[in-house]
Design a protein around this motif. Structure first.
Motif, PDB file in Angstrom:
ATOM      1  N   ALA A  61      -5.501   9.152   7.524  1.00 24.58           N
ATOM      2  CA  ALA A  61      -5.631   7.958   6.676  1.00 24.58           C
ATOM      3  C   ALA A  61      -4.349   7.670   5.904  1.00 24.58           C
ATOM      4  N   TYR A  62      -3.669   8.707   5.423  1.00 19.87           N
ATOM      5  CA  TYR A  62      -2.412   8.509   4.704  1.00 19.87           C
ATOM      6  C   TYR A  62      -1.399   7.797   5.603  1.00 19.87           C
ATOM      7  N   ARG A  63      -1.276   8.260   6.825  1.00 19.33           N
ATOM      8  CA  ARG A  63      -0.308   7.689   7.756  1.00 19.33           C
ATOM      9  C   ARG A  63      -0.689   6.265   8.156  1.00 19.33           C
ATOM     10  N   LEU A  64      -1.967   5.995   8.274  1.00 19.92           N
ATOM     11  CA  LEU A  64      -2.394   4.634   8.593  1.00 19.92           C
ATOM     12  C   LEU A  64      -2.061   3.683   7.450  1.00 19.92           C
ATOM     13  N   GLY A  65      -2.299   4.111   6.222  1.00 23.11           N
ATOM     14  CA  GLY A  65      -1.946   3.279   5.075  1.00 23.11           C
ATOM     15  C   GLY A  65      -0.464   3.009   5.012  1.00 23.11           C
ATOM     16  N   TYR A  66       0.321   4.024   5.278  1.00 21.68           N
ATOM     17  CA  TYR A  66       1.781   3.901   5.267  1.00 21.68           C
ATOM     18  C   TYR A  66       2.250   2.928   6.340  1.00 21.68           C
ATOM     19  N   LYS A  67       1.788   3.134   7.572  1.00 19.94           N
ATOM     20  CA  LYS A  67       2.292   2.315   8.673  1.00 19.94           C
ATOM     21  C   LYS A  67       1.802   0.878   8.597  1.00 19.94           C
ATOM     22  N   SER A  68       0.588   0.654   8.092  1.00 15.58           N
ATOM     23  CA  SER A  68       0.076  -0.713   8.010  1.00 15.58           C
ATOM     24  C   SER A  68       0.963  -1.583   7.140  1.00 15.58           C
ATOM     25  N   LEU A  69       1.599  -0.997   6.140  1.00 15.54           N
ATOM     26  CA  LEU A  69       2.564  -1.735   5.324  1.00 15.54           C
ATOM     27  C   LEU A  69       3.942  -1.731   5.978  1.00 15.54           C
ATOM     28  N   ALA A  70       4.324  -0.614   6.577  1.00 11.37           N
ATOM     29  CA  ALA A  70       5.675  -0.483   7.131  1.00 11.37           C
ATOM     30  C   ALA A  70       5.981  -1.525   8.195  1.00 11.37           C
ATOM     31  N   VAL A  71       5.019  -1.809   9.074  1.00 14.24           N
ATOM     32  CA  VAL A  71       5.296  -2.750  10.167  1.00 14.24           C
ATOM     33  C   VAL A  71       5.535  -4.158   9.626  1.00 14.24           C
ATOM     34  N   ASN A  72       4.912  -4.490   8.504  1.00 17.70           N
ATOM     35  CA  ASN A  72       5.139  -5.792   7.887  1.00 17.70           C
ATOM     36  C   ASN A  72       6.474  -5.842   7.166  1.00 17.70           C
ATOM     37  N   LEU A  73       6.820  -4.773   6.476  1.00 18.41           N
ATOM     38  CA  LEU A  73       8.113  -4.732   5.796  1.00 18.41           C
ATOM     39  C   LEU A  73       9.249  -4.777   6.808  1.00 18.41           C
ATOM     40  N   PHE A 103      -5.755   6.676   2.339  1.00 14.43           N
ATOM     41  CA  PHE A 103      -5.168   5.435   2.841  1.00 14.43           C
ATOM     42  C   PHE A 103      -4.311   4.786   1.756  1.00 14.43           C
ATOM     43  N   CYS A 104      -4.856   4.677   0.568  1.00 17.80           N
ATOM     44  CA  CYS A 104      -4.116   4.047  -0.531  1.00 17.80           C
ATOM     45  C   CYS A 104      -2.912   4.885  -0.951  1.00 17.80           C
ATOM     46  N   ARG A 105      -3.034   6.189  -0.880  1.00 16.72           N
ATOM     47  CA  ARG A 105      -1.903   7.047  -1.221  1.00 16.72           C
ATOM     48  C   ARG A 105      -0.726   6.767  -0.288  1.00 16.72           C
ATOM     49  N   GLY A 106      -1.012   6.619   1.007  1.00 15.47           N
ATOM     50  CA  GLY A 106       0.050   6.303   1.963  1.00 15.47           C
ATOM     51  C   GLY A 106       0.595   4.902   1.777  1.00 15.47           C
ATOM     52  N   PHE A 107      -0.300   3.944   1.583  1.00 16.43           N
ATOM     53  CA  PHE A 107       0.089   2.545   1.407  1.00 16.43           C
ATOM     54  C   PHE A 107       0.998   2.382   0.196  1.00 16.43           C
ATOM     55  N   PHE A 108       0.583   2.957  -0.928  1.00 20.95           N
ATOM     56  CA  PHE A 108       1.354   2.777  -2.161  1.00 20.95           C
ATOM     57  C   PHE A 108       2.589   3.667  -2.214  1.00 20.95           C
ATOM     58  N   ALA A 109       2.619   4.756  -1.425  1.00 24.33           N
ATOM     59  CA  ALA A 109       3.836   5.563  -1.367  1.00 24.33           C
ATOM     60  C   ALA A 109       4.995   4.715  -0.854  1.00 24.33           C
ATOM     61  N   LEU A 110       4.738   3.909   0.176  1.00 26.15           N
ATOM     62  CA  LEU A 110       5.784   3.043   0.711  1.00 26.15           C
ATOM     63  C   LEU A 110       6.000   1.828  -0.179  1.00 26.15           C
ATOM     64  N   ALA A 111       4.920   1.263  -0.711  1.00 25.19           N
ATOM     65  CA  ALA A 111       5.054   0.101  -1.591  1.00 25.19           C
ATOM     66  C   ALA A 111       5.902   0.441  -2.816  1.00 25.19           C
ATOM     67  N   ASP A 112       5.648   1.608  -3.403  1.00 24.64           N
ATOM     68  CA  ASP A 112       6.404   2.010  -4.591  1.00 24.64           C
ATOM     69  C   ASP A 112       7.866   2.294  -4.255  1.00 24.64           C
ATOM     70  N   LYS A 113       8.117   2.808  -3.067  1.00 27.71           N
ATOM     71  CA  LYS A 113       9.492   3.110  -2.663  1.00 27.71           C
ATOM     72  C   LYS A 113      10.355   1.865  -2.665  1.00 27.71           C
ATOM     73  N   TYR A 114       9.766   0.736  -2.273  1.00 25.60           N
ATOM     74  CA  TYR A 114      10.531  -0.513  -2.193  1.00 25.60           C
ATOM     75  C   TYR A 114      10.102  -1.526  -3.260  1.00 25.60           C
TER      76      TYR A 114
END
Length: 347
Positions: A61-73, A103-114
């Motif tokens: 779930a962490y990786r899915l949250g991360y990648k779902s944002l990454a492909v858009n960025l 899921f949210c931990r992964g999503f916001f890890a990338l969101a916070d990075k940028y």
């Protein structure tokens, strides 16, 4: 809508935003209200990830949250935009608090990075799918596009190619056989699931790149988008394609042949690297600029070819789809038969 939906939003997705972030109104109203600077334009991209199509049902779930944002960025990076805001629509088969937290931990890890702010979205019940819409800012008239490549431009790619495709192969066949050494298998899966958007590089490309696209469906297919829009052709030098240490190690161990690596690099997709062209007279200045950016470790770029006059590539030595196309692949200055395919949802 049930009260459970609002609880999910408040607990997992609602975060504070303010006018400093350009958010006049965020989560909690029917629409978000954003402040766009007068000398900028808004870049918007949307991608959907569907269980069983874009990701395995048992994906972390962490990786899915991360990648779902990454492909858009990555799409924003391809336009030379600075990522600012994102909305998220998620369809869940059930409420699983442990899964949602990861899921949210992964999503916001990338969101916070940028420094990307979640400003709204939707939650519904049904088969698992995630739709993300990312918004960014680009100075007026400076957006990178696919349509301005010119004859003589040098073709560059960021990062390395082929690892994401090999990661998918590992995931597909891992239960049947161990394809590669353990460490390299994990490196390939990490490339597939923990995509890194090239947002730092994107800022440097503005003013230098004549065209740009991110590689989601394979080098050949995504390059063809630039060539079609720009009405030109290309020559790709296969010995210049950049490969990771993991791929080079597998070649050394004879687990992969060079021709297999070429196929994965050219057609595999899931690299999410930037593919761009730079006029020949700007290449030296661009490289000099890269050398001044030592604080970033994700700016590696490689020359892999050149833009040529539009033509149908025909050669007696070529027999597959690459024989009649706008891309000529060469190795040691000799034409090579690389069957150009790429990803298509409906084929």
């Amino acid at each position: 809508m049930s009260q459970g939906e609002f609880d999910i939003i408040k607990r997992y997705f609602q975060r504070s935003t303010n006018k400093v972030d350009g958010v006049e109104i965020g989560i909690g109203d029917d629409c978000a209200i954003l402040d766009v600077p007068c000398d900028h334009q808004l870049a918007v991209t949307t991608d959907s990830l569907v269980s069983g199509v874009h990701f395995f049902e048992d994906v972390d779930a962490y990786r899915l949250g991360y990648k779902s944002l990454a492909v858009n960025l990555s799409d924003l990076a391809a336009m030379g935009a600075t990522a600012k805001w994102v909305s998220l629509a998620i369809t869940l088969p059930k409420i699983d608090e442990v899964w949602l937290a990861e899921f949210c931990r992964g999503f916001f890890a990338l969101a916070d990075k940028y420094n990307v702010k979640l400003i709204g979205g939707d939650t519904t019940k049904g088969p698992l799918s995630i739709t993300v819409s990312a918004k960014g800012l680009v100075k007026t008239g400076q957006a990178l596009t696919r349509c301005n490549a010119k004859i003589g431009d040098v073709i560059f790619v960021s990062g390395c190619l082929g690892d994401g495709a090999l990661g998918l192969l590992v995931k597909l066949l891992a239960t049947e056989t161990e394809l590669f050494t353990k460490d390299n298998q994990q490196a390939f899966v990490n490339a597939l699931e923990l995509t890194e958007p090239r947002l730092h590089l994107a800022k440097l490309l503005v003013g230098y790149a004549s065209s740009c696209i991110d590689i989601s469906d394979g080098l050949s297919q995504d390059l063809s988008h630039i060539l079609n829009k720009s009405q030109c052709s290309a020559e790709i030098t296969l010995e210049n394609l950049p490969f990771s240490d993991a791929i080079l190690n597998e070649i050394k161990l004879d687990h992969l042949s060079l021709s297999q690596v070429w196929q994965h690099a050219v057609n595999g997709g899931d690299d999410y690297e930037l593919l761009f062209t730079i006029p020949a007279d700007k290449v030296s200045a661009f490289k000099a600029l890269l050398n001044t950016q030592s604080k970033y470790d994700d700016l590696a770029c490689y020359e892999i070819g050149k833009i040529t006059k539009q033509k149908q590539i025909e050669c007696e030595k070529l027999t597959t789809a690459s024989a009649v196309s706008s891309i000529l692949f060469t190795y040691l200055q000799q034409p090579v038969d690389v069957n150009s395919t790429g990803w298509d949802h409906f084929k």
